[in-house]
Enzyme design. Structure first.
Site, short mmCIF file in Angstrom:
data_model
loop_
_atom_site.label_atom_id
_atom_site.label_comp_id
_atom_site.label_asym_id
_atom_site.label_seq_id
_atom_site.Cartn_x
_atom_site.Cartn_y
_atom_site.Cartn_z
N HIS A 174 17.80 46.05 16.46
CA HIS A 174 18.66 46.89 17.30
C HIS A 174 18.63 48.36 16.88
O HIS A 174 18.84 49.24 17.70
CB HIS A 174 20.09 46.34 17.24
CG HIS A 174 21.03 46.97 18.21
ND1 HIS A 174 20.91 46.80 19.58
CD2 HIS A 174 22.10 47.77 18.03
CE1 HIS A 174 21.88 47.46 20.18
NE2 HIS A 174 22.62 48.07 19.26
N TRP A 175 18.40 48.62 15.62
CA TRP A 175 18.45 49.99 15.11
C TRP A 175 17.06 50.59 15.01
O TRP A 175 16.53 50.83 13.92
CB TRP A 175 19.14 50.03 13.76
CG TRP A 175 20.62 50.01 13.84
CD1 TRP A 175 21.41 50.31 14.92
CD2 TRP A 175 21.52 49.70 12.79
NE1 TRP A 175 22.73 50.19 14.60
CE2 TRP A 175 22.83 49.81 13.30
CE3 TRP A 175 21.35 49.31 11.47
CZ2 TRP A 175 23.96 49.58 12.52
CZ3 TRP A 175 22.48 49.08 10.70
CH2 TRP A 175 23.76 49.22 11.23
#
Length: 118
Positions: free
Chosen positions: A98-99
């Site tokens: 996600h990052w």
């Protein structure tokens, strides 16, 4: 949560957890976050979505960036958007959760810088 947000667990460090915690303790953080998702939360989440026709009308150049192994927001969301936004480009980072801005920081920064230069 950090473990969920990252694909490469070398980024799920105690230091990152501490930085995120410290940021969450800054004045106004909880109010700002809560204002994005006020009670009851589901209608606020629903309001983050738009009908397909709305996306099709967005004419701005758009950069979509996604981690292929994102366990928070499935990559299929971006794959759907690339077909709806008329002037969009999509970059999917493999081996990334996600990052993207953390796990692929240099590549992410270059990608965004080149997009802005256009």
């Amino acid at each position: 949560m950090i473990d969920l947000f990252t694909y490469d667990k070398k980024f799920a460090t105690k230091e990152l957890a501490h930085v995120r915690y410290e940021a969450s303790m800054e004045e106004g953080f909880h109010e700002a976050f809560s204002s994005m998702f006020p009670h009851p939360r589901q209608p606020s989440v629903d309001n983050l979505s738009f009908p397909d026709e709305t996306f099709k009308k967005i004419e701005h150049q758009t950069l979509l960036v996604h981690g292929r192994e994102d366990a928070v927001v499935p990559v299929t969301n971006s794959e759907r958007l690339i077909h709806l936004l008329p002037n969009a480009e999509l970059h999917i980072f493999g081996g990334c959760g996600h990052w993207t801005q953390i796990e692929k920081s240099e590549e992410f920064a270059t990608l965004v810088k080149n997009f802005i230069k256009k």
